[in-house]
Design a protein around this motif. Sequence first.
Motif: not given
Lengths: 470, 470
Positions: B248-265
Motif C-alpha cells: 500500500n502506497s509504496q515508498n518511493p512510488l506511491g503505488v497501491t496494489l489492487s486487491p486482486e494483485k495482493k491475492r495473486q501475490l
Amino acid sequence: MKKYQRLAQQIIDQIALGVWLPGDRLPSLREQVAHSGMSFMTVGHAYQVLESQGVVVARPQSGYYVAPRPVIRATPAPVKVMRDEAVDINTYIFDVLQASCDASVVPFGSAFPDPRLFPLQQLNRSLATVSKTATAMSVIESLPPGNEALRHAIARRYAQQGMQVSPDEIVITAGALEALNLSLQAVTEPGDWVIVENPCFYGALQALERLRLKALSVATDPENGIDLTALKQALNDYPVKACWLMTNSQNPLGVTLSPEKKRQLVSLLQEHNVTLIEDDVYSELYYGRERPLPARAWDEQGMTLHCSSFSKCLVAGFRIGWVAAGRHARRIQQLQLMSTLSTSSPMQLALVDYLATKRYDTHLKRLRRTLAERKQQAWQALHTLLPAEVKIHRSESGYFLWLELPEYMNASLLSEQAIAHKISIAPGKMFTTGRAWDNYFRLNASWAWGEREQQAIVTLSHLIESQRKA
Amino acid sequence: MKKYQRLAQQIIDQIALGVWLPGDRLPSLREQVAHSGMSFMTVGHAYQVLESQGVVVARPQSGYYVAPRPVIRATPAPVKVMRDEAVDINTYIFDVLQASCDASVVPFGSAFPDPRLFPLQQLNRSLATVSKTATAMSVIESLPPGNEALRHAIARRYAQQGMQVSPDEIVITAGALEALNLSLQAVTEPGDWVIVENPCFYGALQALERLRLKALSVATDPENGIDLTALKQALNDYPVKACWLMTNSQNPLGVTLSPEKKRQLVSLLQEHNVTLIEDDVYSELYYGRERPLPARAWDEQGMTLHCSSFSKCLVAGFRIGWVAAGRHARRIQQLQLMSTLSTSSPMQLALVDYLATKRYDTHLKRLRRTLAERKQQAWQALHTLLPAEVKIHRSESGYFLWLELPEYMNASLLSEQAIAHKISIAPGKMFTTGRAWDNYFRLNASWAWGEREQQAIVTLSHLIESQRKA
C-alpha cells in the motif's frame, strides 16, 4: 583493599604485563620487603595468597616462582558461537526474563534493580513538563545523534569525573544494549575475533552471535576481574578486533577493576590496536567514596567506546542509553538510522528536564545506600539459610550476589526447580558459551527483604540440599 | 481505475500467473469484447496500452501476442549488496536525512510527513495522563511482546478491517523499522536470497546488508506496482527465503496494489513457500473511500509478517511500531530482547491512553484530507514551474511524488546542488542497489505550501534546466 592484597594484585598485574614470565623467580621476601617498604609479615601474606591462587609456586629452600604456565583460560581453539547453541541460550534467558515479568514470581533472576527504588514521582513530573512543552519539531531534534541538551548533560557528568568527552561524540541509544550492539557492529566485520569475559553479560554473547563474530572468552574472577595474563595471551595468539568488557561492577560477578588494572588494560589493548567496548552501566552503583572511573579515562588515543545508560540507576522504562564513541560516532549514527532510526523524543526531553532539576545526585546517593543495605540483608539471609557448602561472592557495588554451589551440583536444574516454586534465579549457564559456570548462579539482591524473600531462600536451600550427594 | 486500465492490468496479472505465456496469442479484440462485455473501444484502448508498455506485441493481420519474453527485471545475476556500496548508500541517506534536520532546509527529501499535522495537543494530554498514572511496575508490562492493552488496541484495529489478528502474535517495536529488521532476521540466515522491490524503501537494502543477505530486486512501477511475472521468474530461479514488499502506497512510488494483485501475490509466495514481510506503514494515508487491506488479509497460512507503526500517521517521535508475526512472534521477542530489549514504557502507555479517546479516526480523516490537498497543491506548482520534460508520477495516497527527469539527467547531482541551495530531495539512488533510478527523485509533498516552497521549486527548476543538453 589491604596492603597484602594490593601487593598480590600488583604482582599478578606484573605477570600479566610480562614483567615476570612463567618460571621466573620472584624477588625473595627479603628483597620485596626492602624495595616495597612493607613489613615482612605483609609480603609473606601476599606471597601466600598468590600461592593459594596458583599464581606462584613455592620451592622449598629456593623461593617463589611464577607458575610454570599462566593459567590461560582464553579458549585455545575457536569457540564457535553456534547459532543453535545461542538460540538455546536465548530461550533460556528469555524464559528467565519472562518469569521475572510474572508478579507472582520472586525475581531473584532479574537483571534490573527494584523499580520502586527509582524516583517515579520526579520522573513523572518531568513527563508532565514535557507534555506541556513538546513541540511538533521536537522529534527532529531527537534524531541521531540525539537531543543536544541531553548529550550536553551527559558530557557534563563525564566532566564531573574529570573526563573530557565532547557532546559531539555522544550518540543517544535505546539503552546501553543498543549502544553496545552498534559499537560492536561499527568496529567489526562478520568472522572477526572479539574478546569477552568468562563469565560475561549474556547480551555480549547474543550480540556476537547476531553479528556472526567469533568469541574468545577470557577468564574473569569475582575477586580480581579479568585475567590480564590470559588477555595478553589471547591478544598475542589471535587477530582480535575488539574487546567487550565491564570494568565496573561486572555482570554477573560484581567485580570492579582497580585503577591500575584499568590503566594496564588500556595500554595492553592499545599495544595490540584493539578497540575497547566498555559496558559501564553499573558504575553509579558503587558503595565506596568515589565513583570509579571507566577504563576510558586512561585512553588518550580514542580507542574506547564507552557505553552506559540510565536504565539501572534512574529509570528502566525510558530505554535511554548512550555511547561516547569518539571517532566512531558518525558510523554509529548511520547504523542506528538503519535499525531503530532514533530513540523516542519525549523520553529524551523528560530526561533533559529531570537532569536539570539537579536531583539526580541526591537520588543516586540514596539509591546506593539502599542497595548496599539490601545486599547486606540478602547476604545475611543467604549466609544463615543456605547450606554451608554454598559460597557467596559479594562485591562492594551493585545489587548482584554470585553464588557458587559445590562443583557437582547444577544451577540450571536448580533454576528449573525454583521456577516451579515461583522463584527465579539467573543460572551460570546464561553467562557463558561453555559449561564452566554450571554450578553458579546470580541473585538480584535489590528487593526489599520480607517474609516472601526469606521463604524463597528457604525453598532454594531445600532445593540445593536435594542435589546433595548421598 | 478506468475500465481499459482494469482490463490491461488483468491481462498483465494473467501473464504473471502464467495464464498467457510468452509468444501466446491473446484473445482477439472481437473475442475479448464478446466475453468481457466491454466495448470495442475499451478493449482496443487496453491492448494499445499493453503494446505501449511492451507487454504485448501487435502483429499486423494476425493479432496481439504476449511479448516474446516477459521483461524479467529481476536481476538475473546475484546482486551482491556490497558492504562498501551499501555504506555509500548509507552515507547518502544519512546526508539527506541530516539535511532534513536543519530547520533552514526545505525538507522535500524528508521521509516523514509534516509533524505539525499530528495531534500534538491530544498526545501531550495522554503524556500528562501517563505522568499521573505510571507506576514502578509499568516497565515490566512493557517488556516484549509489549503492553497488553496496546496490543489489544492494535488487534481491534485489524478487526475493524475484518482481519483476524490475535494480540498474542503482535510484538511492539521501535517503529516499523525495528519490526521489519527483526522479521527479516527471524526468517533468514546470512547468505539467503531475499526479494525486494526496485525501487524500494532504502531501509530494506540497509537491512539486507546488515544481515548479509542477497538481494533480488524485482521491477516495480508507479502505475501497477510489482511486476508479478518478474516475481514469479525470480521465485522459480532462486531459492528465495523472504520477500519484503510495500503493498500500500509504496515508498518511493506511491503505488497501491489492487486487491486482486495482493491475492495473486500471496498465492504465488505460498506456492513457493516464501515468507512475505509486508511493510505497511502508509496504509492509513489512502485518499479513497476505504482503507486498503494488506496482502496479509489474503494469507490463510500465516506466512505473512505484517509490520506497521504510528510514526507516519499519528506521531513520529514516540518510535512505536509493531509486527503481527503469527508463529514467528516468539522468535521476534527473543531477537528484540537481544538488541534493544523493549520499547519505552511511557510511550506505550501514552498510546494506549490516546487510542482509548477514540479520536484517532477523526484525526486520520483530517490528516488524509490535508495530505491530499497539499499533494494537489505541490503537484500544481511542480507542473507549472518545472520544465515540461519532467514527468510527475502521482498516486492517490500518501504524501510522496515521484519525479522522472529526462534519462540523461542525474538526480543525485541535482540533490547535491539543491542542498547547497538549502533544499533537500530524495534522489532515486537511495532506493536501489543499481543505477536504474538515477534520473528520478522523490519529493515530500506534505508541507504547507507557501512562498518558501514555491521559491524552492523555482530553484529546482533552474537546477534541472542547467542539466539540459545544449
